[in-house]
Design an enzyme around this catalytic site. Sequence first.
Site, PDB file in Angstrom:
ATOM      1  CE1 TYR A   1      -2.065   9.469   0.906  1.00 44.07           C
ATOM      2  CE2 TYR A   1      -0.851  11.186   2.048  1.00 44.07           C
ATOM      3  CZ  TYR A   1      -1.177  10.526   0.888  1.00 44.07           C
ATOM      4  OH  TYR A   1      -0.635  10.913  -0.313  1.00 44.07           O
ATOM      5  CB  CYS A   2      -2.176   3.816   4.077  1.00 45.38           C
ATOM      6  SG  CYS A   2      -3.437   3.228   5.227  1.00 45.38           S
ATOM      7  NE  ARG A   3      -7.062  -0.337  -0.157  1.00 46.97           N
ATOM      8  CZ  ARG A   3      -8.301  -0.690   0.149  1.00 46.97           C
ATOM      9  NH1 ARG A   3      -9.311   0.010  -0.291  1.00 46.97           N
ATOM     10  NH2 ARG A   3      -8.538  -1.735   0.898  1.00 46.97           N
TER      11      ARG A   3
END
Length: 132
Positions: free
Chosen positions: A92-94
């Site tokens: 995941y990221c932002r």
Amino acid sequence: MLAVVTIIAVSCARLFSKSNSKPLAIESWANMGVDEFQAFIADPAVQLLDVRTQEEFDEGHIAGATLVDVNDSTFVDKAMAVLDPQREVAVYCRSGRRSARAANLLVAKGLKVTNLDGGVMAWQDAGKVLVK
């Protein structure tokens, strides 16, 4: 005329057999929504990878995540050093864009990867907790 038809038929058969002799191996990764992703990462066999920056990670991350910044030029080497290639990886990221890029890079190395659709923004919008 019969000779022309025969040549065309043979040519088409050769093209068809060549194109089907090596099936395309399209490697891909899966996207999961927040609730499904949360259930997925509850499995202790799944490795959770945050691919944001150190600053973003320090502001809050999903519990149990390991940080490897996908924008680092040595991302693949660093990720492969901390990940077990025999286990599934959840990334995941932002917002989901960088983690999609990370997923492509990791899949190319033979890992099975799942991406959090919408990233931390979707996680927080769903009322899920981040830790510091």
